[in-house]
Design a protein around this motif. Structure first.
Motif, PDB file in Angstrom:
ATOM      1  N   ALA A  53       0.806  -1.217   0.000  1.00  0.00           N
ATOM      2  CA  ALA A  53       0.000   0.000   0.000  1.00  0.00           C
ATOM      3  C   ALA A  53       0.842   1.271   0.000  1.00  0.00           C
ATOM      4  O   ALA A  53       0.392   2.302  -0.510  1.00  0.00           O
ATOM      5  N   VAL A  54       2.062   1.221   0.515  1.00  0.00           N
ATOM      6  CA  VAL A  54       2.901   2.424   0.497  1.00  0.00           C
ATOM      7  C   VAL A  54       3.173   2.887  -0.941  1.00  0.00           C
ATOM      8  O   VAL A  54       3.378   4.071  -1.197  1.00  0.00           O
ATOM      9  N   GLN A  55       3.131   1.955  -1.891  1.00  0.00           N
ATOM     10  CA  GLN A  55       3.348   2.294  -3.296  1.00  0.00           C
ATOM     11  C   GLN A  55       2.215   3.150  -3.861  1.00  0.00           C
ATOM     12  O   GLN A  55       2.363   3.761  -4.918  1.00  0.00           O
ATOM     13  N   LEU A  56       1.095   3.209  -3.168  1.00  0.00           N
ATOM     14  CA  LEU A  56      -0.036   4.000  -3.656  1.00  0.00           C
ATOM     15  C   LEU A  56       0.251   5.496  -3.624  1.00  0.00           C
ATOM     16  O   LEU A  56      -0.429   6.275  -4.292  1.00  0.00           O
ATOM     17  N   ALA A  57       1.288   5.910  -2.901  1.00  0.00           N
ATOM     18  CA  ALA A  57       1.712   7.313  -2.959  1.00  0.00           C
ATOM     19  C   ALA A  57       2.116   7.687  -4.385  1.00  0.00           C
ATOM     20  O   ALA A  57       1.884   8.814  -4.828  1.00  0.00           O
ATOM     21  N   GLU A  58       2.693   6.750  -5.110  1.00  0.00           N
ATOM     22  CA  GLU A  58       3.063   7.011  -6.508  1.00  0.00           C
ATOM     23  C   GLU A  58       1.821   7.224  -7.365  1.00  0.00           C
ATOM     24  O   GLU A  58       1.835   8.030  -8.288  1.00  0.00           O
ATOM     25  N   TYR A  59       0.747   6.513  -7.062  1.00  0.00           N
ATOM     26  CA  TYR A  59      -0.510   6.747  -7.780  1.00  0.00           C
ATOM     27  C   TYR A  59      -1.011   8.164  -7.518  1.00  0.00           C
ATOM     28  O   TYR A  59      -1.469   8.853  -8.432  1.00  0.00           O
ATOM     29  N   GLY A  60      -0.916   8.607  -6.263  1.00  0.00           N
ATOM     30  CA  GLY A  60      -1.309   9.981  -5.946  1.00  0.00           C
ATOM     31  C   GLY A  60      -0.448  10.999  -6.665  1.00  0.00           C
ATOM     32  O   GLY A  60      -0.953  11.986  -7.211  1.00  0.00           O
ATOM     33  N   ALA A  61       0.855  10.756  -6.696  1.00  0.00           N
ATOM     34  CA  ALA A  61       1.769  11.667  -7.381  1.00  0.00           C
ATOM     35  C   ALA A  61       1.507  11.692  -8.883  1.00  0.00           C
ATOM     36  O   ALA A  61       1.570  12.751  -9.521  1.00  0.00           O
ATOM     37  N   GLN A  62       1.205  10.541  -9.463  1.00  0.00           N
ATOM     38  CA  GLN A  62       0.922  10.525 -10.901  1.00  0.00           C
ATOM     39  C   GLN A  62      -0.411  11.185 -11.219  1.00  0.00           C
ATOM     40  O   GLN A  62      -0.555  11.819 -12.271  1.00  0.00           O
ATOM     41  N   ALA A  63      -1.389  11.074 -10.322  1.00  0.00           N
ATOM     42  CA  ALA A  63      -2.652  11.805 -10.524  1.00  0.00           C
ATOM     43  C   ALA A  63      -2.375  13.304 -10.527  1.00  0.00           C
ATOM     44  O   ALA A  63      -2.936  14.048 -11.341  1.00  0.00           O
ATOM     45  N   LEU A  64      -1.503  13.764  -9.630  1.00  0.00           N
ATOM     46  CA  LEU A  64      -1.067  15.163  -9.618  1.00  0.00           C
ATOM     47  C   LEU A  64      -0.452  15.532 -10.964  1.00  0.00           C
ATOM     48  O   LEU A  64      -0.783  16.568 -11.538  1.00  0.00           O
ATOM     49  N   ALA A  65       0.439  14.709 -11.471  1.00  0.00           N
ATOM     50  CA  ALA A  65       1.109  14.993 -12.744  1.00  0.00           C
ATOM     51  C   ALA A  65       0.113  15.088 -13.892  1.00  0.00           C
ATOM     52  O   ALA A  65       0.205  15.985 -14.739  1.00  0.00           O
ATOM     53  N   VAL A  66      -0.834  14.180 -13.920  1.00  0.00           N
ATOM     54  CA  VAL A  66      -1.851  14.204 -14.983  1.00  0.00           C
ATOM     55  C   VAL A  66      -2.698  15.458 -14.858  1.00  0.00           C
ATOM     56  O   VAL A  66      -2.955  16.148 -15.847  1.00  0.00           O
ATOM     57  N   HIS A  67      -3.113  15.795 -13.645  1.00  0.00           N
ATOM     58  CA  HIS A  67      -3.925  16.991 -13.425  1.00  0.00           C
ATOM     59  C   HIS A  67      -3.170  18.246 -13.864  1.00  0.00           C
ATOM     60  O   HIS A  67      -3.711  19.094 -14.590  1.00  0.00           O
ATOM     61  N   ALA A  68      -1.925  18.361 -13.433  1.00  0.00           N
ATOM     62  CA  ALA A  68      -1.117  19.524 -13.810  1.00  0.00           C
ATOM     63  C   ALA A  68      -0.940  19.601 -15.323  1.00  0.00           C
ATOM     64  O   ALA A  68      -0.975  20.689 -15.904  1.00  0.00           O
ATOM     65  N   ALA A  69      -0.763  18.449 -15.978  1.00  0.00           N
ATOM     66  CA  ALA A  69      -0.619  18.435 -17.437  1.00  0.00           C
ATOM     67  C   ALA A  69      -1.910  18.875 -18.118  1.00  0.00           C
ATOM     68  O   ALA A  69      -1.878  19.655 -19.086  1.00  0.00           O
ATOM     69  N   LEU A  70      -3.039  18.403 -17.634  1.00  0.00           N
ATOM     70  CA  LEU A  70      -4.320  18.793 -18.227  1.00  0.00           C
ATOM     71  C   LEU A  70      -4.576  20.287 -18.073  1.00  0.00           C
ATOM     72  O   LEU A  70      -5.161  20.921 -18.956  1.00  0.00           O
ATOM     73  N   LEU A  71      -4.127  20.859 -16.946  1.00  0.00           N
ATOM     74  CA  LEU A  71      -4.315  22.285 -16.693  1.00  0.00           C
ATOM     75  C   LEU A  71      -3.234  23.151 -17.325  1.00  0.00           C
ATOM     76  O   LEU A  71      -3.396  24.363 -17.408  1.00  0.00           O
TER      77      LEU A  71
END
Length: 140
Positions: A53-71
């Motif tokens: 489950a600690v690896q799920l931080a990378e999912y959060g970080a990648q969601a940030l990256a996708v959001h920032a890219a879309l914006l």
């Protein structure tokens, strides 16, 4: 729903390390993304014991990256994950039989140097992990 082709060229994550498969919804400050490729043995973050489950931080970080890219927040600059804080794990390992991962993130701060987001990862409505990630943009 947006698929990876909408943002793939604007984020550094590629091949098996691109963990976000689609964006269900997004606003100026939030994103709801999904990851569905966490089950194969070839997943880059899985150990022989499974996806911790600690690896799920990378999912959060990648969601940030996708959001920032879309914006368009990054100005074309790459970002670097510099901090994971207040991480809470509700499970030790992800139950691979329970289907997709829902990743939700909320931007709480952004400027021209980086961004900070709260994130949570759920599976079938069950909270798996949550926390806060900070990304700094690399100077060009």
């Amino acid at each position: 729903m947006l698929t990876r082709q909408h943002w793939a060229s604007r984020i550094p994550h590629a091949y098996d390390m691109a963990l976000i498969d689609a964006v269900v919804d997004w606003t100026e400050t939030t994103i709801h993304a999904i990851g569905e490729r966490h089950r194969p043995d070839t997943h880059p973050l899985r150990s022989p014991a499974g996806l911790h489950a600690v690896q799920l931080a990378e999912y959060g970080a990648q969601a940030l990256a996708v959001h920032a890219a879309l914006l368009g927040d990054t100005g074309g600059r790459a970002g670097r994950l510099v901090s994971v804080r207040d991480m809470h794990l509700a499970v030790e390992y992800v139950d691979l039989s329970q289907g997709r991962l829902d990743v939700q993130a909320e931007r709480i701060y952004v400027d021209d140097r980086g961004a900070q987001y709260l994130f949570k990862v759920e599976q079938q409505g069950r909270m798996l992990a949550s926390g806060r990630v900070v990304v700094m943009y690399v100077a060009q």
